[in-house]
Design a protein around this motif. Sequence first.
Motif, PDB file in Angstrom:
ATOM      1  N   ASP A  58       0.825  -1.208   0.000  1.00  0.00           N
ATOM      2  CA  ASP A  58       0.000   0.000   0.000  1.00  0.00           C
ATOM      3  C   ASP A  58       0.860   1.259   0.000  1.00  0.00           C
ATOM      4  OD1 ASP A  58      -2.346  -1.432  -0.056  1.00  0.00           O
ATOM      5  OD2 ASP A  58      -2.666  -1.354   2.121  1.00  0.00           O
ATOM      6  N   ALA A  59       2.048   1.181   0.595  1.00  0.00           N
ATOM      7  CA  ALA A  59       2.922   2.352   0.663  1.00  0.00           C
ATOM      8  C   ALA A  59       3.349   2.820  -0.725  1.00  0.00           C
ATOM      9  CB  ALA A  59       4.152   2.041   1.508  1.00  0.00           C
ATOM     10  N   LEU A  60       3.337   1.907  -1.705  1.00  0.00           N
ATOM     11  CA  LEU A  60       3.743   2.252  -3.064  1.00  0.00           C
ATOM     12  C   LEU A  60       2.613   2.881  -3.868  1.00  0.00           C
ATOM     13  CD1 LEU A  60       5.860  -0.923  -3.929  1.00  0.00           C
ATOM     14  CD2 LEU A  60       6.655   1.288  -3.066  1.00  0.00           C
ATOM     15  N   LYS A  61       1.440   2.987  -3.289  1.00  0.00           N
ATOM     16  CA  LYS A  61       0.301   3.610  -3.971  1.00  0.00           C
ATOM     17  C   LYS A  61       0.251   5.115  -3.731  1.00  0.00           C
ATOM     18  CE  LYS A  61      -2.448  -0.626  -3.526  1.00  0.00           C
ATOM     19  NZ  LYS A  61      -3.676  -1.240  -2.960  1.00  0.00           N
ATOM     20  N   GLY A  62       1.172   5.627  -2.936  1.00  0.00           N
ATOM     21  CA  GLY A  62       1.216   7.055  -2.674  1.00  0.00           C
ATOM     22  C   GLY A  62       0.106   7.571  -1.792  1.00  0.00           C
ATOM     23  N   PRO A  63      -0.187   6.907  -0.664  1.00  0.00           N
ATOM     24  CA  PRO A  63      -1.294   7.355   0.187  1.00  0.00           C
ATOM     25  C   PRO A  63      -1.066   8.748   0.780  1.00  0.00           C
ATOM     26  CG  PRO A  63       0.024   5.701   1.327  1.00  0.00           C
ATOM     27  CD  PRO A  63       0.492   5.726  -0.091  1.00  0.00           C
ATOM     28  N   GLY A  64       0.193   9.158   0.893  1.00  0.00           N
ATOM     29  CA  GLY A  64       0.479  10.468   1.456  1.00  0.00           C
ATOM     30  C   GLY A  64       0.534  11.582   0.434  1.00  0.00           C
ATOM     31  N   LEU A  65       0.407  11.239  -0.841  1.00  0.00           N
ATOM     32  CA  LEU A  65       0.442  12.237  -1.905  1.00  0.00           C
ATOM     33  C   LEU A  65      -0.967  12.730  -2.217  1.00  0.00           C
ATOM     34  CD1 LEU A  65       2.924  10.551  -4.419  1.00  0.00           C
ATOM     35  CD2 LEU A  65       3.451  12.192  -2.601  1.00  0.00           C
ATOM     36  N   ALA A  66      -1.037  13.942  -2.728  1.00  0.00           N
ATOM     37  CA  ALA A  66      -2.332  14.477  -3.143  1.00  0.00           C
ATOM     38  C   ALA A  66      -2.877  13.629  -4.288  1.00  0.00           C
ATOM     39  CB  ALA A  66      -2.174  15.921  -3.596  1.00  0.00           C
ATOM     40  N   PRO A  67      -4.158  13.257  -4.260  1.00  0.00           N
ATOM     41  CA  PRO A  67      -4.741  12.463  -5.345  1.00  0.00           C
ATOM     42  C   PRO A  67      -4.502  13.083  -6.715  1.00  0.00           C
ATOM     43  CG  PRO A  67      -6.255  12.564  -3.503  1.00  0.00           C
ATOM     44  CD  PRO A  67      -5.126  13.512  -3.172  1.00  0.00           C
ATOM     45  N   ALA A  68      -4.564  14.404  -6.790  1.00  0.00           N
ATOM     46  CA  ALA A  68      -4.339  15.075  -8.071  1.00  0.00           C
ATOM     47  C   ALA A  68      -2.910  14.861  -8.567  1.00  0.00           C
ATOM     48  CB  ALA A  68      -4.634  16.568  -7.941  1.00  0.00           C
ATOM     49  N   LEU A  69      -1.953  14.793  -7.630  1.00  0.00           N
ATOM     50  CA  LEU A  69      -0.562  14.540  -8.013  1.00  0.00           C
ATOM     51  C   LEU A  69      -0.396  13.122  -8.521  1.00  0.00           C
ATOM     52  CD1 LEU A  69       2.430  15.120  -8.233  1.00  0.00           C
ATOM     53  CD2 LEU A  69       2.653  14.747  -5.757  1.00  0.00           C
ATOM     54  N   ASN A  70      -0.986  12.154  -7.839  1.00  0.00           N
ATOM     55  CA  ASN A  70      -0.928  10.761  -8.295  1.00  0.00           C
ATOM     56  C   ASN A  70      -1.491  10.638  -9.707  1.00  0.00           C
ATOM     57  OD1 ASN A  70       0.334   9.316  -6.228  1.00  0.00           O
ATOM     58  ND2 ASN A  70      -1.533   9.213  -5.011  1.00  0.00           N
ATOM     59  N   GLY A  71      -2.639  11.265  -9.914  1.00  0.00           N
ATOM     60  CA  GLY A  71      -3.261  11.200 -11.233  1.00  0.00           C
ATOM     61  C   GLY A  71      -2.413  11.868 -12.302  1.00  0.00           C
ATOM     62  N   ALA A  72      -1.755  12.967 -11.954  1.00  0.00           N
ATOM     63  CA  ALA A  72      -0.916  13.675 -12.918  1.00  0.00           C
ATOM     64  C   ALA A  72       0.286  12.833 -13.323  1.00  0.00           C
ATOM     65  CB  ALA A  72      -0.451  15.001 -12.324  1.00  0.00           C
ATOM     66  N   ILE A  73       0.852  12.083 -12.376  1.00  0.00           N
ATOM     67  CA  ILE A  73       1.987  11.208 -12.702  1.00  0.00           C
ATOM     68  C   ILE A  73       1.543  10.127 -13.689  1.00  0.00           C
ATOM     69  CG2 ILE A  73       3.698   9.602 -11.781  1.00  0.00           C
ATOM     70  CD1 ILE A  73       3.449  11.085  -9.089  1.00  0.00           C
ATOM     71  N   LEU A 111       6.314  -1.365 -23.090  1.00  0.00           N
ATOM     72  CA  LEU A 111       6.832  -1.279 -21.733  1.00  0.00           C
ATOM     73  C   LEU A 111       5.734  -1.713 -20.773  1.00  0.00           C
ATOM     74  CD1 LEU A 111       9.005   1.954 -21.298  1.00  0.00           C
ATOM     75  CD2 LEU A 111       9.726  -0.438 -21.347  1.00  0.00           C
ATOM     76  N   ASP A 112       6.019  -2.741 -20.024  1.00  0.00           N
ATOM     77  CA  ASP A 112       5.076  -3.239 -19.017  1.00  0.00           C
ATOM     78  C   ASP A 112       5.330  -2.540 -17.698  1.00  0.00           C
ATOM     79  OD1 ASP A 112       3.321  -5.074 -17.514  1.00  0.00           O
ATOM     80  OD2 ASP A 112       5.222  -5.858 -16.739  1.00  0.00           O
ATOM     81  N   HIS A 113       4.261  -2.049 -17.072  1.00  0.00           N
ATOM     82  CA  HIS A 113       4.377  -1.562 -15.692  1.00  0.00           C
ATOM     83  C   HIS A 113       4.321  -2.786 -14.786  1.00  0.00           C
ATOM     84  CE1 HIS A 113       3.259   2.241 -17.610  1.00  0.00           C
ATOM     85  NE2 HIS A 113       3.764   2.833 -16.544  1.00  0.00           N
ATOM     86  N   HIS A 114       5.467  -3.160 -14.237  1.00  0.00           N
ATOM     87  CA  HIS A 114       5.498  -4.364 -13.404  1.00  0.00           C
ATOM     88  C   HIS A 114       4.430  -4.289 -12.320  1.00  0.00           C
ATOM     89  CE1 HIS A 114       7.128  -7.943 -11.544  1.00  0.00           C
ATOM     90  NE2 HIS A 114       7.094  -7.311 -10.384  1.00  0.00           N
ATOM     91  N   LEU A 115       4.351  -3.169 -11.647  1.00  0.00           N
ATOM     92  CA  LEU A 115       3.202  -2.877 -10.792  1.00  0.00           C
ATOM     93  C   LEU A 115       2.335  -1.901 -11.574  1.00  0.00           C
ATOM     94  CD1 LEU A 115       4.745  -2.508  -7.209  1.00  0.00           C
ATOM     95  CD2 LEU A 115       3.823  -4.543  -8.342  1.00  0.00           C
ATOM     96  N   PRO A 116       1.108  -2.258 -11.891  1.00  0.00           N
ATOM     97  CA  PRO A 116       0.292  -1.488 -12.842  1.00  0.00           C
ATOM     98  C   PRO A 116       0.062  -0.042 -12.431  1.00  0.00           C
ATOM     99  CG  PRO A 116      -1.040  -3.053 -11.602  1.00  0.00           C
ATOM    100  CD  PRO A 116       0.382  -3.395 -11.302  1.00  0.00           C
ATOM    101  N   LYS A 117       0.154   0.846 -13.410  1.00  0.00           N
ATOM    102  CA  LYS A 117       0.025   2.274 -13.122  1.00  0.00           C
ATOM    103  C   LYS A 117      -1.383   2.655 -12.687  1.00  0.00           C
ATOM    104  CE  LYS A 117      -0.753   3.863 -17.919  1.00  0.00           C
ATOM    105  NZ  LYS A 117      -0.831   2.550 -18.565  1.00  0.00           N
ATOM    106  N   ALA A 118      -2.372   1.837 -13.027  1.00  0.00           N
ATOM    107  CA  ALA A 118      -3.735   2.137 -12.607  1.00  0.00           C
ATOM    108  C   ALA A 118      -3.889   2.038 -11.091  1.00  0.00           C
ATOM    109  CB  ALA A 118      -4.726   1.192 -13.293  1.00  0.00           C
ATOM    110  N   VAL A 119      -3.038   1.244 -10.459  1.00  0.00           N
ATOM    111  CA  VAL A 119      -3.110   1.034  -9.012  1.00  0.00           C
ATOM    112  C   VAL A 119      -1.962   1.742  -8.295  1.00  0.00           C
ATOM    113  CG1 VAL A 119      -3.151  -0.692  -7.167  1.00  0.00           C
ATOM    114  CG2 VAL A 119      -4.232  -1.190  -9.378  1.00  0.00           C
ATOM    115  N   PHE A 120      -0.766   1.651  -8.869  1.00  0.00           N
ATOM    116  CA  PHE A 120       0.432   2.226  -8.253  1.00  0.00           C
ATOM    117  C   PHE A 120       0.851   3.453  -9.074  1.00  0.00           C
ATOM    118  CE2 PHE A 120       0.161  -2.247  -7.245  1.00  0.00           C
ATOM    119  CZ  PHE A 120       0.438  -2.289  -5.887  1.00  0.00           C
ATOM    120  N   GLU A 121       0.031   4.469  -9.013  1.00  0.00           N
ATOM    121  CA  GLU A 121       0.215   5.656  -9.847  1.00  0.00           C
ATOM    122  C   GLU A 121       1.582   6.321  -9.691  1.00  0.00           C
ATOM    123  OE1 GLU A 121      -4.066   7.608 -10.648  1.00  0.00           O
ATOM    124  OE2 GLU A 121      -3.518   7.516  -8.505  1.00  0.00           O
TER     125      GLU A 121
END
Length: 298
Positions: A58-73, A111-121
Motif C-alpha cells: 500500500d505504501a507504493l500507492k502514494g497514500p500520502g500524496l495528493a490524489p491530483a498529483l498521483n493522477g498527474a503522474i 513497456l510493461d508496468h510491473h506494478l500497474p500504473k492504474a493502481v500504483f500511480e
Amino acid sequence: MKNLPRPPKTTARDDLETVLYIYNYKGEVRGYEPTDIEIDAILAIYDLYDQAFGMPSDALKGPGLAPALNGAIRHAYPHTYEDGKIPHVRATAFENVDLCPICGVDPPVELDHHLPKAVFEPLSLYAWNLVPLCEACNGAKLAKDAGKFLHAYFDIVPDVQFLRVEISIENGGLVTTYSVDDNAELDAPLLTKLKFQMEALSLNNRFQKDVNKYLVAHTTGLHMAAEFGGSVGVNYYLQKQAVVETHAFHRNHWRPVLLNALANHGAFCNGEFKNVLPDGQAAAVADNLATKELVEEI
C-alpha cells in the motif's frame, strides 16, 4: 525467463519536474506542479520499491500524496514515447533487449508496468518499474496479479535448469509439453513465480506454435547428420546446436531445452525425425555425394 540489466534512473527527479506542470487544455486548467517536498516524497516511494524488490504494498500507492498529483503522474506516462518530453526513459529500457525476457519468443515492443500504473500511480514513470515485454506477454498480464510475475530487474534467476519439455511422436507429428520443474534448485518464491507466469501467460501453447516452424530450419542438417553418422550423428548435431543456442540465448530458453530433449529421445534420433521432418532433397544430396565419393575411389 531471464534477467535484464536495470536501466539508468539518474534522471528520475528531472523527469518528474519535466512532465509535471500546470497547463491549459481547451480553456480548462489541468496538470499539477509539485513542490520540491512532493518530488522528494515520490522519490522516497521509488526507494521503497527498490527495497521491496518490486513487490506490491500500500505504501507504493502514494497514500500520502495528493490524489491530483498521483493522477498527474499516471497521465504523464505518454511523455515516455518518442514524441514526448522524456523519450529516453523508453529508449534506454529497450537498449540491447532483442527478445521478451519472459517468453523469449517475440521481440519486446511494449513497456510493461510491473506494478500497474492504474493502481500504483506514483510508479508510472519509474524506470525500474518499466520492463520491455512482447505484446502477447504484456497483454496477458492482469492488474490483479501484481507481484506474481517474475521481475526481470530484481528476481535474479540462477544458472540452474528449471524449464523442461516432454516429447512424444504421435501420428508422425512432434508433440511437446513445456513446464517448470518442481524439483529445480530454486528458492520457493522464485519457483512459484515461474510456475505462475508459465500458466497465466499460456507459455506452453506459445512455445508449441513455434516448435515446428523452428525445427523446419534444421531439417536438412538432421537428414545429412543421419546420412553420414546415423543416430549418433543426429544426436551429435542436436547437442552441438543446443550448445550454440544456449550461448546465444540462455539455458532455459525454449529452443536449447527442446534440442537437448530431442538429443535424448532415442526414437527421434534413430529415424523418427524423418517422419516429423521429411526431406527428400536432403537425401538426394547425400546420395549424390556418396556416389561422387565412390567414383573417386574407383
